[in-house]
Design an enzyme around this catalytic site. Structure first.
Site, PDB file in Angstrom:
ATOM      1  N   HIS A  38       0.840  -1.198   0.000  1.00  0.00           N
ATOM      2  CA  HIS A  38       0.000   0.000   0.000  1.00  0.00           C
ATOM      3  C   HIS A  38       0.872   1.244   0.000  1.00  0.00           C
ATOM      4  O   HIS A  38       1.968   1.257   0.574  1.00  0.00           O
ATOM      5  CB  HIS A  38      -0.892   0.030   1.250  1.00  0.00           C
ATOM      6  CG  HIS A  38      -2.233  -0.573   1.044  1.00  0.00           C
ATOM      7  ND1 HIS A  38      -3.404   0.046   1.425  1.00  0.00           N
ATOM      8  CD2 HIS A  38      -2.608  -1.745   0.486  1.00  0.00           C
ATOM      9  CE1 HIS A  38      -4.432  -0.723   1.112  1.00  0.00           C
ATOM     10  NE2 HIS A  38      -3.978  -1.821   0.547  1.00  0.00           N
ATOM     11  N   GLU A 106      -6.427  -0.183  -5.950  1.00  0.00           N
ATOM     12  CA  GLU A 106      -7.417   0.719  -5.372  1.00  0.00           C
ATOM     13  C   GLU A 106      -6.980   2.152  -5.631  1.00  0.00           C
ATOM     14  O   GLU A 106      -5.784   2.464  -5.604  1.00  0.00           O
ATOM     15  CB  GLU A 106      -7.550   0.513  -3.853  1.00  0.00           C
ATOM     16  CG  GLU A 106      -7.868  -0.896  -3.425  1.00  0.00           C
ATOM     17  CD  GLU A 106      -6.626  -1.688  -3.071  1.00  0.00           C
ATOM     18  OE1 GLU A 106      -5.519  -1.098  -3.029  1.00  0.00           O
ATOM     19  OE2 GLU A 106      -6.756  -2.896  -2.853  1.00  0.00           O
TER      20      GLU A 106
END
Length: 318
Positions: A38, A106
């Site tokens: 991430h 994402e």
């Protein structure tokens, strides 16, 4: 036979804590590691977001376990050629014990260059092209590519893996399962859904690996554990495509207010009932998964590893 690994959350823990957890996982009897990739945490309460490739380098010197990214997006934040170089070096450091889990990503992590956020169909097309580019580079041969989304000009990985890095494709619906079966060496999905596994197998995934993961919170105080999960990981319970389209931790914090404490208590395995943890993890084996990675939410890592070493993992293996 299903293998049981430990999931390292780069969003919740510092690099040093992740390396310590990896050591504890190996000592507890977990046979594999998975690690998230991430740029941002899901919310500020999680508070971390280490560069995964640096952490994998540290893991290679700390433990002897295989490592899989769950998952990397090789399409926007990092060009697939750069991702291929990172994955190849990780494979070399881990002496071949590395698998590259990839997905369409994402907005939370991939919007940071200011690019628009494409539709799933376009992101799937980008991922398929990126996988092709990375497979060419893993050969160690000079590679040039001019496609719809990517250009590679006379690139060569001089530190190349001895064998091609396995690429596992993540997905949460039938289209993604079909894509994984067609272009991946395996399938990553986070719910123990036998129908999704079947869709992957029917879409070209026969004989290929299926990988999943689940977060739990082992604690002698179940109510406290539910509170910890509700604070740190309400994003796990957000419906539909919200997790793919919300762009910042602040947006996830706003959406997380829709997730009630009771929802967490019903959905996440909390507390110290051994059978509950065993049933949660075993559901993946029953659905046809080859690997399942368990992540402990919150600070009580030592009691988790003790419990899984002494109680949960032996029960699963029986």
């Amino acid at each position: 036979m299903t293998e049981y690994g430990y999931f390292l959350s780069c969003e919740e823990f510092t690099p040093a804590e992740l390396v310590d957890q990896a050591r504890r996982a190996q000592q507890a009897g977990f046979t594999r590691l998975a690690i998230s990739d991430h740029f941002h945490p899901w919310n500020d309460a999680q508070g971390n977001s280490a560069f995964v490739w640096s952490v994998i380098g540290a893991l290679s010197q700390a433990v002897d376990l295989p490592v899989t990214t769950l998952v990397t997006c090789p399409t926007m934040r990092l060009h697939p050629a750069v991702t291929a170089q990172a994955a190849a070096t990780s494979s070399v450091l881990l002496e071949g014990r590395f698998a590259l889990g990839v997905g369409t990503g994402e907005a939370l992590n991939e919007h940071v260059h200011g690019d628009r956020w494409p539709s799933f169909e376009e992101r799937g097309e980008m991922l398929e092209e990126a996988i092709g580019v990375m497979r060419e580079l893993f050969t160690g041969q000079q590679t040039s590519h001019r496609g719809r989304h990517y250009t590679v000009d006379n690139a060569r990985l001089y530190t190349a893996p001895e064998a091609p890095v396995p690429i596992l494709v993540s997905g949460f619906g039938p289209k993604a399962a079909e894509l994984a079966g067609r272009v991946g060496d395996g399938f990553v999905t986070m719910t123990p859904d036998a129908d999704m596994v079947a869709a992957f197998r029917d879409g070209g995934g026969a004989g290929k690996k299926v990988v999943g993961g689940v977060k739990v919170c082992w604690s002698s105080n179940r109510e406290k554990a539910v509170d910890v999960v509700h604070q740190l990981w309400p994003s796990e319970l957000l419906p539909g495509e919200l997790a793919q389209v919300l762009p910042t931790p602040a947006h996830f914090e706003q959406a997380g207010k829709l997730v009630t404490r009771d929802m967490v208590a019903d959905a996440v395995t909390c507390g110290d009932e051994v059978e509950g943890h065993v049933d949660t993890v075993r559901a993946y084996a029953r659905a046809g998964f080859d690997e399942v990675y368990v992540g402990q939410i919150g600070p009580d890592q030592e009691v988790f590893f003790d419990a899984y070493r002494e109680l949960v993992l032996p029960a699963l293996r029986r």
